[in-house]
Scaffold this active site. Structure first.
Site, PDB file in Angstrom:
ATOM      1  N   CYS A 156      -0.642   1.884   3.373  1.00  0.00           N
ATOM      2  CA  CYS A 156       0.577   1.655   2.589  1.00  0.00           C
ATOM      3  C   CYS A 156       1.380   0.450   3.067  1.00  0.00           C
ATOM      4  CB  CYS A 156       1.457   2.898   2.618  1.00  0.00           C
ATOM      5  SG  CYS A 156       1.660   3.623   4.256  1.00  0.00           S
ATOM      6  N   HIS A 184       8.871   2.474   1.972  1.00  0.00           N
ATOM      7  CA  HIS A 184       8.779   1.701   3.207  1.00  0.00           C
ATOM      8  C   HIS A 184       9.525   0.377   3.008  1.00  0.00           C
ATOM      9  CE1 HIS A 184       6.021   4.561   4.670  1.00  0.00           C
ATOM     10  NE2 HIS A 184       4.903   3.877   4.670  1.00  0.00           N
TER      11      HIS A 184
END
Lengths: 348, 348
Positions: free
Chosen positions: A131, A251
């Site tokens: 990710c 994130h």
């Protein structure tokens, strides 16, 4: 696109990423003939709705993949290592969201905005990158093409959902404990499989995944190695510090890029604005920049805080935010599946 | 140290940093003859205990400083600009914890572990650097002396207490609202004086203080400019990304340093272990590294995650954590006061 429909299997259907994948397959109206939902024995029997129909999750076995065209794996590296070869044996193309095959030289590691041509190279398995890497390379690719990149120094601010639903529950539980002045007893983070636990509520933890012999964590080394592979340039030096923060989804990354050539900041902004999958949010006059809370649930990679290093004319700072379960996992996998569906007539 | 005692004033006595200063003056048994606690009209009348005695906080006026030897300011830049000249006029040495005088060429900007000799150069005011700068330069100084530093790339993870007690209240309130599934209405962060507010609970905000014309925030430029001044080296290139995180006490920093010479990592570790004010916490085998929750309430600057940039032999990554209200503010100010008390006979 052909009118062919595909038999699709989702392995890890009851996990955080699996749920997102199923949701995206429905939302994108993916050309599905039959959807098979697979999991461990523990979660088998769970009923999941897909386009109004109840689908019972089955335990994955080597023969679960008979007749499957596309199998999306997100149940952990061990599950992928055990079952992806069986899926391939049955003729499926596997899109694997784990770390199992990413650095395997025979497995393409694909971010569709960066290296979609690698999808063609697969010999059964296509790996979805980590990710934190996906959102970074999506923003780096236009810069690489225009100026070349000599080095990247990245510090991350990663959401707990990257560590699974138990980590989300832990953040919620610990937050309540701290607010109620109760003692906090960490149980999951930073790494479920390691003995030492640290508080994540109202704290930040500079460890994601296990430490390697070189002092870096596995998460940090993924950013180093996956970036080189996806961007097909072994000379790009990446150094990373990966940090867990008390955020649920999304994130954030502070990314410093040293380009190979001089650049114009407005040109960089335009370049990113015109790049696929990138949304630039960057207006200091109205305090606009990417935020994890804004990115949650969206497929985009958001980029902002674009500014020159005042001391190095080829240095550029940027702030990159994306939903780690969406572009960082489920959406990237479904994008790959869509490209396969549009180009390949599996079992034609 | 002489046996002289000093008349000390604390301006901003009811604020978060003021409280810490008063606590440290008591704990360190600072040689005080008389302690005067000053504040705005709003907080005047508050009673604060010091060594068992009740002291009534008074409103600061130009004449509050008559007879004061040492005045510690932490009530915001405007208050320092208004009253520090009066304190100087009355013969006091001012230790100013605000941004008002830091870049004034006549004002020493002091971190006692880095440039204590500058204290002697004062002409009435000594500035305490910004919290995020203090902890970074404390760890950089031994490296500068041993190897020289060419550049620093830093990303911060800063606690809300740096924005004052209202920001702490806001984080607590928002956290409860999110956990209770209520709507969040941001009121303070990222910058109280600016119109746009963002959620800090379960989020990270890449803005601390106002934006400058160059696209950097004031907080980021403080790290750039203060580092050069404190380390007396205009050639050190610092580029910073300053980020607010949902932590109450303790700033964390991901600091990348490019040294001027090749280095040995074990030698760097030993150097830092033997440096004043630095505590190295760095053992991946037991998942030990500095954490904000561990640093809270302590005077040390904690350093860990020491590791080489695998692509640049002079590059070093480290993780620096300290309590922003302690070494980042109150403790650094009280350290300066202790040096003044030990060396200078004010009003001898």
């Amino acid at each position: 696109m052909s009118n062919q429909k595909f038999n699709v299997a989702v392995v890890g259907a009851t996990g955080a990423v699996g749920e997102q994948i199923i949701g995206l397959l429905e939302k994108r109206d993916f050309p599905i003939s039959k959807l098979k939902l697979l999991s461990s024995a523990r979660s088998a029997g769970t009923v999941i709705k897909f386009k109004g129909q109840d689908i019972v999750v089955e335990e994955a076995t080597p023969d679960s993949f008979a007749g499957i065209d596309i199998a999306l794996f997100s149940a952990g590296g061990d599950v992928s290592k055990e079952f992806a070869p069986h899926a391939v044996r049955h003729g499926a193309v596997c899109i694997d969201n784990t770390n199992a095959y990413r650095m395997d030289p025979n497995t393409p590691l694909v971010v569709p905005e960066v290296n979609p041509e690698m999808i063609e190279e697969h010999v059964g398995i296509i790996a979805n990158p980590n990710c934190s890497t996906i959102q970074m390379v999506a923003a780096l690719k236009p810069l690489q093409d225009a100026y070349g990149i000599s080095r990247v120094i990245v510090s991350t601010y990663q959401a707990v959902s990257g560590a699974g639903s138990k980590a989300i529950e832990e953040l919620v539980r610990q937050s309540k404990e701290v607010l109620d002045d109760h003692e906090v007893e960490p149980q999951i983070l930073p790494v479920g499989a390691l003995p030492v636990k640290h508080q994540i509520a109202f704290n930040v933890i500079p460890q994601i995944d296990k430490f390697q012999d070189n002092g870096y964590t596995l998460e940090e080394m993924k950013m180093v190695n996956e970036t080189k592979k996806i961007m097909k340039d072994e000379t790009i030096n990446v150094t990373a510090t990966c940090v867990r923060v008390p955020v649920v989804y999304g994130h954030s990354e502070s990314v410093y890029v040293e380009l190979k050539e001089e650049y114009n900041l407005d040109a960089v902004r335009k370049l990113l604005e015109n790049s696929p999958g990138i949304t630039v949010v960057d207006d200091p006059t109205v305090q606009a920049y990417p935020l994890a809370t804004d990115a949650a649930g969206k497929p985009d990679v958001f980029v902002g805080r674009l500014r020159r290093d005042l001391g190095h004319s080829k240095g550029l700072n940027m702030w990159i935010v994306s939903d780690n379960l969406m572009k960082g996992a489920a959406w990237n996998a479904v994008q790959i599946a869509e490209i396969i569906a549009s180009k390949h007539s599996v079992h034609a």
